[in-house]
Design an enzyme around this catalytic site. Structure first.
Site, short mmCIF file in Angstrom:
data_model
loop_
_atom_site.label_atom_id
_atom_site.label_comp_id
_atom_site.label_asym_id
_atom_site.label_seq_id
_atom_site.Cartn_x
_atom_site.Cartn_y
_atom_site.Cartn_z
N HIS A 1 128.39 13.72 -32.45
CA HIS A 1 128.50 13.85 -33.20
C HIS A 1 127.66 14.87 -34.06
O HIS A 1 127.79 15.14 -35.38
CB HIS A 1 127.36 12.33 -34.00
CG HIS A 1 126.39 12.68 -33.22
ND1 HIS A 1 125.34 12.11 -32.43
CD2 HIS A 1 124.65 12.93 -34.03
CE1 HIS A 1 124.12 12.08 -32.32
NE2 HIS A 1 123.88 13.58 -33.52
N GLY B 1 141.02 -1.50 -13.73
CA GLY B 1 142.08 -3.29 -14.84
C GLY B 1 141.48 -4.05 -15.05
O GLY B 1 141.69 -4.94 -14.77
N ASP C 1 129.28 10.60 -26.38
CA ASP C 1 129.24 11.31 -27.55
C ASP C 1 128.28 13.16 -26.63
O ASP C 1 127.35 13.34 -27.12
CB ASP C 1 127.52 10.35 -28.38
CG ASP C 1 127.19 11.95 -29.41
OD1 ASP C 1 127.92 12.11 -30.40
OD2 ASP C 1 125.92 11.29 -29.68
N GLY D 1 117.89 16.40 -35.60
CA GLY D 1 117.66 17.43 -35.90
C GLY D 1 118.09 17.95 -34.04
O GLY D 1 118.25 18.74 -33.28
N ASN D 2 116.66 17.02 -33.55
CA ASN D 2 116.28 16.89 -31.63
C ASN D 2 118.87 16.69 -31.24
O ASN D 2 118.24 16.75 -30.16
CB ASN D 2 115.90 15.93 -31.35
CG ASN D 2 114.52 16.84 -31.50
OD1 ASN D 2 113.92 15.89 -32.63
ND2 ASN D 2 113.99 17.19 -30.46
N SER D 3 119.11 16.20 -31.82
CA SER D 3 120.57 15.84 -30.97
C SER D 3 121.26 16.85 -30.88
O SER D 3 121.60 17.64 -31.29
CB SER D 3 121.29 14.66 -32.51
OG SER D 3 121.35 13.17 -32.79
#
Length: 483
Positions: free
Chosen positions: A132, A294, A161, A236-238
């Site tokens: 992101h 499956g 992510d 901002g830490n992401s």
């Protein structure tokens, strides 16, 4: 006049006297009583008392505290901060109107910049961040050691992510990788990143929980098994690092749980063991290798046991419940049935849906795995072969068409054809197509393969329009003229 003044003065003195008497007899005693009730207890620390550092102590002291020495993260912070970078994700928000159809001037541009963090995985410039952070980027820049590097997007995996980018640099301080499987609830960790554009920020906390599933990933096949921590993580830490006391990477910071958008005590990181697998896949194949068995599982608890007419008077609900089977899928062919309770994958206990999905995520299509399960109270095992999303055991590789005549690269996606690395001389640049634009249709004709785009633009002359989705996931119609 004098009588009036006297009356006013007497009234004032009487009022003042009454108020003072009420204060002395009623208000002041009540305040004093409340102050005694709300008095804080003072705490003194004796430096000679042995202090607890997460393990039992033989001290006979009636009070305990955490030694300052045991929570000194300076060494871990020094190791980690040198391996965390600042990322700028830059895009051009483009607006179009029907005037562009007639005058062909293109849309109006507005530069949008968002920031995040990344972790250096290799000395030659491979960096891991969140999907992101870069998914809307038309251009990615990495700020590191007072220099700005243009970055190439190697691959993304929305289901976890995660994303991998690369800069042209050597001898970078790659972070030391730890293991998220070994980390324990209650263990100290630190988060390193760039919250609110404050570079190289370090915060500390503990591991609050493991295997958290919080339902934030919008992918069709999400893998959520987050490490929860109370280390302060903010926008901002992401993409930044979650490291243990030794400075080893144990997670990639990804999300916070907040009603305000700022830290409220709940932060989540992607386990490093998942990140390592995704990193290797993206670097080697361009896409993450998803393995499917499956079917689908849900939590094995009282409500689901009751739903499937299973016994509810058990001591503990260990395992996960098989609640869906693909027709003629590998699980059905192996003999599994709805309502089976799967307790192990290859002798690894799985007691929640997130644990099951995490363990499955370490495998590739074509791998053989063994399930241990219970059916009607009787144990059983079954071995099956995992497949990809197409139902085969092949490794899926990213396919990119480089069209020199168009001056761009094209890639088929689930929704259409993505166009990127557009050169200045490209016809796409001339008609105003932004970087990382996914073409869904041209002149109301759906397109799915890169070759369809190449063939159309090799022959077409005149007015037309492109319908698609830009990097910010906005649906856009772009009128164009080719003479």
């Amino acid at each position: 006049m004098k009588n009036t003044i006297k009356i006013i003065v007497l009234a004032f003195l009487a009022g003042f006297g009454g108020s003072y008497t009420f204060y002395r007899l009623v208000v002041k005693p009540e305040i004093a009583s409340n102050q005694r009730d709300a008095q804080f207890n003072t705490v003194s620390y004796d430096s000679t008392v042995p202090l607890i550092s997460g393990s039992r102590t033989t001290s006979t002291s009636s009070s305990s505290a955490i030694s300052a020495a045991t929570v000194d993260f300076s060494d871990a912070a020094a190791k980690a901060t040198q391996s965390v970078v600042y990322i700028n994700s830059i895009s051009q928000g483009v607006s179009y109107s029907y005037w562009d159809w007639f005058f062909g001037e293109g849309g109006g541009n507005r530069t949008q910049v968002s920031s995040g963090s990344g972790v250096i995985f290799t000395t030659d410039g491979y960096i891991v961040t969140n999907n992101h952070v870069v998914e809307t980027a038309e251009r990615i820049e990495v700020n590191y050691n007072k220099q700005v590097y243009p970055a190439e997007l190697i691959g993304t995996d929305p289901s976890t992510d995660l994303a991998v980018i690369k800069i042209k640099a050597t001898d970078l301080p790659a972070i030391t990788l730890g293991s998220s499987k070994n980390i324990q609830v209650g263990e100290w960790v630190i988060a390193v990143g760039n919250p609110y554009s404050l570079s190289s920020t370090v915060t500390a906390g503990i591991v609050s929980a493991k295997g958290r599933r919080i339902g934030i990933l919008e992918d069709k096949f999400p893998i959520e098994s987050f490490i929860q921590t109370d280390a302060a993580i903010n926008p901002g830490n992401s993409g930044g690092a979650l490291v243990n006391k030794l400075g080893e990477l144990v997670g990639i910071n990804s999300a916070i749980l907040s009603r305000t958008g700022s830290y409220t005590g709940y932060a989540f990181a992607i386990p490093i063991d998942i990140a390592k697998k995704v990193f290797n896949d993206l670097v080697k194949y361009g896409v993450s290798q998803k393995a499917f068995f499956g079917g689908n599982v849900v939590e094995y608890d009282y409500e689901n046991a009751k739903k499937y007419d299973l016994p509810t008077n058990v001591k503990s609900f260990n395992g996960v419940l098989l609640e869906q089977l693909d027709r003629d899928g590998t699980a059905m062919q192996a003999g599994l049935k709805l309502g089976d309770v799967i307790t192990k994958i290859n002798n690894v206990d799985v007691n929640s849906q997130s644990e099951f999905e995490e363990e499955l995520s370490y495998h590739n299509p074509g791998d053989k795995i063994t399930f241990t399960y219970y059916r009607e109270g009787k144990p059983g095992t079954v071995t099956l072969t995992l497949v990809n999303q197409n139902g085969t055991t092949e490794i899926i590789k990213r396919k990119i068409l480089t069209d020199t005549s168009l001056g761009a690269q094209l890639e088929g996606t689930r929704y259409g054809v993505k166009v990127f690395k557009i050169k200045d001389s490209s016809v796409f640049k001339q008609i105003g197509l932004p970087e990382n634009f996914t073409i869904v249709a041209i002149n109301r004709q759906r397109v799915k393969e890169p070759e369809e785009i190449s063939e159309f633009f090799s022959k077409f002359k005149g007015r037309g329009y492109i319908y698609g989705v830009n990097s910010s996931k906005q649906q856009v119609e772009i009128p164009f003229v080719i003479r």
